[in-house]
Scaffold this active site. Structure first.
Site, short mmCIF file in Angstrom:
data_model
loop_
_atom_site.label_atom_id
_atom_site.label_comp_id
_atom_site.label_asym_id
_atom_site.label_seq_id
_atom_site.Cartn_x
_atom_site.Cartn_y
_atom_site.Cartn_z
N HIS A 128 28.58 20.36 29.50
CA HIS A 128 28.12 19.47 28.45
C HIS A 128 26.68 19.09 28.81
O HIS A 128 26.34 19.01 29.99
CB HIS A 128 29.03 18.24 28.47
N ASP A 171 32.45 16.30 36.52
CA ASP A 171 32.47 15.69 35.19
C ASP A 171 33.92 15.74 34.71
O ASP A 171 34.41 16.80 34.32
CB ASP A 171 31.54 16.46 34.24
N GLN A 222 36.84 15.22 30.29
CA GLN A 222 37.90 15.85 29.50
C GLN A 222 39.17 16.06 30.32
O GLN A 222 40.11 16.69 29.85
CB GLN A 222 37.43 17.20 28.93
N LYS A 234 37.06 8.11 25.65
CA LYS A 234 37.81 9.35 25.41
C LYS A 234 39.25 9.23 25.88
O LYS A 234 40.04 10.16 25.77
CB LYS A 234 37.13 10.52 26.15
N CYS A 238 27.44 19.56 22.05
CA CYS A 238 26.61 19.20 23.22
C CYS A 238 26.74 20.23 24.34
O CYS A 238 26.67 19.88 25.53
CB CYS A 238 26.94 17.81 23.74
#
Lengths: 159, 440
Positions: free
Chosen positions: B146, B223, B226, B249, B389
């Site tokens: 991303h 990261d 997700q 999220k 993104c």
């Protein structure tokens, strides 16, 4: 669905006078950063007496059906037109697209572009429909010509 | 040392039944609204931001109605209670990812968390050695990041003269690890990568990458935007040094996220945002800083949002993250199967369920994703269109833009079917010439 008028699909599949041509005084490349759509526009301007004429507007559009069709419709209405007339079309298209549906557009001025009236109801897509026009405005500015008498609100993004 | 890290959750976890999902959905007020002239909202864009259950909304409201005061400032009763609530939220959120509360720094989102880390590496000559980057040093990311886990590193490279390198992505949407040792080398100082791709759905082999980074003494930054919302995540098992996630999220409010880091790293790490409440002592010339996590939390924090995020973690824990994961796996499999039947669609990313989560990006060749998304939107189906993104990744995969559906714990099988049914209008509207039974 209403948005995808036959005319839009036709223009997006067979864009009118697509491709980049010589000669030209200015070339610009604009992108829509949210989706990656791109358009390159070249302008060739001549003087006819007191009148400035858009002798040629050539373009290469890569994007959704709305952005490609809009560029195609733009080419159809401005190639060979005096600057004032192109400005009038731009003004009418822009007003229609940003009206949120309250301005149905004047077919006599806008021509095929009238098929884009439905886009006004989808604010996220207005940018798609204006991408080619914003590029044309920029290309003309770079060649020393103002497409419109008064300043446009910035809807597109320069890259 | 010999134990293998389980990459799948316990096999017993099952997807939620129709009745269970109905009960879950009743907790989310927004899911009962309609869009586009009365169509039922089919929300398949949780990868962009999730919806919020009443428990989260109530927790935020409760903060303002009962507790609102600036945490860690003042000694009045309200301030004490506010501080306690804020720190209790930190403990619950840290616990949700398996860490102690003193290893969790609140940020506004994962983007800020990653920037915090990236700036730590360009803090000047007084910084501890492992946070000093310069020419000859290398930062490694992957080709599926991303922008939030790419641009901060590009900028770090620019500021320090270090070189940015990346692991390539294969045509089937996996990391190409064949050249891992030639990319992650003695020059590598940081390896930053996503746990689960927000486009491809690919779950990356964390253990393998951590091993490669450790072998060369590089710090790892994960990261986890997700992954933390969608699968059980335990920082102790993952082995990474730092991990970033966003609250919005994972059923939490916007404006709150976190940076988890091993305490010996956070202790050494230079500060990023500076100002009030992150200090120990201040003179006109200089300042010393509070211990972690306060030293990274300048200014009055987003306390109500932290409390809301803690409520979200409690909510997810009650559901069971293994079941949330199992539910999403079931939905993703159904969606992939539906897309496979529609031969005019093409999934960008893994088409099987091996090391894969619930982000499904696809294209309809000949129709731009904006147009696909528009047709779906007209049927009330909310998906993401564009490059999500992750522009370089889209270029690698040879597409300008994709249509992406993402699921969550409140997603139903009927919603997957609604997406597929709405999608079936696309070939007709855009006059695609299908191999069989098409419009001709």
């Amino acid at each position: 669905m209403d948005l995808y008028q036959e005319l839009i699909l036709e223009h997006s599949k067979r864009p009118h006078r697509a491709g980049l041509r010589e000669p030209f005084e200015a070339e610009v490349h604009h992108v829509n950063p949210t989706c990656g759509d791109e358009v390159t526009v070249r302008v060739h301007v001549t003087q006819d007496g007191n009148s400035t004429v858009l002798e040629d507007v050539s373009y290469d559009a890569l994007g959704c059906s709305i952005s490609v069709a809009s560029a195609s419709m733009m080419a159809q209405s401005v190639i060979g037109a005096p600057l004032e007339e192109a400005s009038r079309v731009y003004e009418a298209v822009r007003t229609m697209l940003t009206s949120k549906g309250s301005d149905a557009g004047d077919e006599d001025v806008i021509g095929d572009g009238i098929a884009l009236a439905g886009v006004a109801k989808y604010p996220a897509r207005v940018k798609c429909a204006l991408l080619g026009w914003m590029a044309l405005e920029d290309a003309l500015a770079q060649s020393g010509h103002a497409l419109r008498a008064h300043q446009a609100t910035q809807e597109g993004h320069r890259s | 040392m010999t134990a293998t890290i389980p990459t799948e959750t316990a096999p017993r976890a099952t997807a939620f039944s129709g009745a269970e999902v109905a009960r879950i959905r009743a907790d989310f007020p927004i899911l009962s609204r309609t869009v586009r002239d009365g169509r039922r909202l089919v929300y398949l864009d949780s990868g962009a931001t999730s919806q919020k259950p009443r428990a989260v909304l109530d927790a935020e409201r409760d903060w303002y109605e009962r507790l609102n005061a600036a945490p860690h400032r003042g000694a009045h009763a309200l301030s004490e209670e506010a501080t306690e609530a804020y720190e209790s939220a930190r403990e619950r959120i840290a616990g949700f990812i398996g860490g102690p509360s003193n290893e969790l720094v609140f940020t506004k989102n994962a983007t800020e968390a990653i920037n915090l880390v990236a700036y730590a590496f360009s803090s000047g000559p007084a910084a501890p050695e492992r946070f000093r980057l310069g020419p000859g040093d290398e930062i490694v990311v992957t080709g599926m990041e991303h922008h939030a886990n790419l641009i901060p590193w590009q900028e770090l490279a620019r500021r320090t003269g270090a070189t940015l390198r990346w692991l390539e992505v294969t045509a089937d949407g996996r990391l190409d690890l064949s050249g891992l040792e030639s990319v992650v080398t003695d020059r590598t100082r940081v390896l930053a990568f996503s746990h689960q791709s927000n486009v491809l759905g690919t779950v990356n082999p964390v253990a393998r990458l951590v091993e490669a980074a450790r072998a060369v003494g590089a710090l790892t930054v994960l990261d986890a935007c997700q992954s933390v919302p969608h699968l059980p995540v335990d920082v102790a098992t993952l082995g990474v040094d730092l991990l970033a996630f966003s609250g919005h999220k994972m059923l939490g409010p916007m404006g709150i996220g976190g940076l988890w880091g091993r305490s010996e790293i956070l202790d050494e790490m230079p500060v990023f945002l500076t100002g009030g409440s992150m200090i120990e002592t201040v003179t006109m010339e200089s300042a010393t800083y509070a211990p972690v996590p306060q030293k990274f939390e300048a200014g009055v924090p987003n306390a109500a949002q932290a409390i809301g995020l803690a409520a979200a973690c409690d909510y997810l824990t009650d559901l069971g993250m293994d079941r949330v994961h199992a539910h999403e796996q079931m939905l993703t499999e159904r969606l992939l199967a539906g897309l496979a039947e529609r031969t005019w669609t093409r999934v960008i990313g893994p088409t099987d369920m091996v090391e894969r989560g619930g982000a499904v990006a696809f294209v309809v060749d000949g129709v731009h994703s904006h147009d696909v998304g528009q047709v779906l939107d007209d049927a009330g189906v909310a998906v993401r269109v564009g490059h999500h993104c992750a522009w370089p990744l889209h270029r690698t995969m040879g597409v300008t833009a994709t249509t992406r559906a993402t699921v969550y714990t409140y997603t139903t099988t009927e919603e997957i079917d609604a997406l597929l049914t709405a999608l079936d209008q696309v070939p007709q509207i855009f006059g695609l010439h299908l191999p069989t039974g098409g419009e001709g």
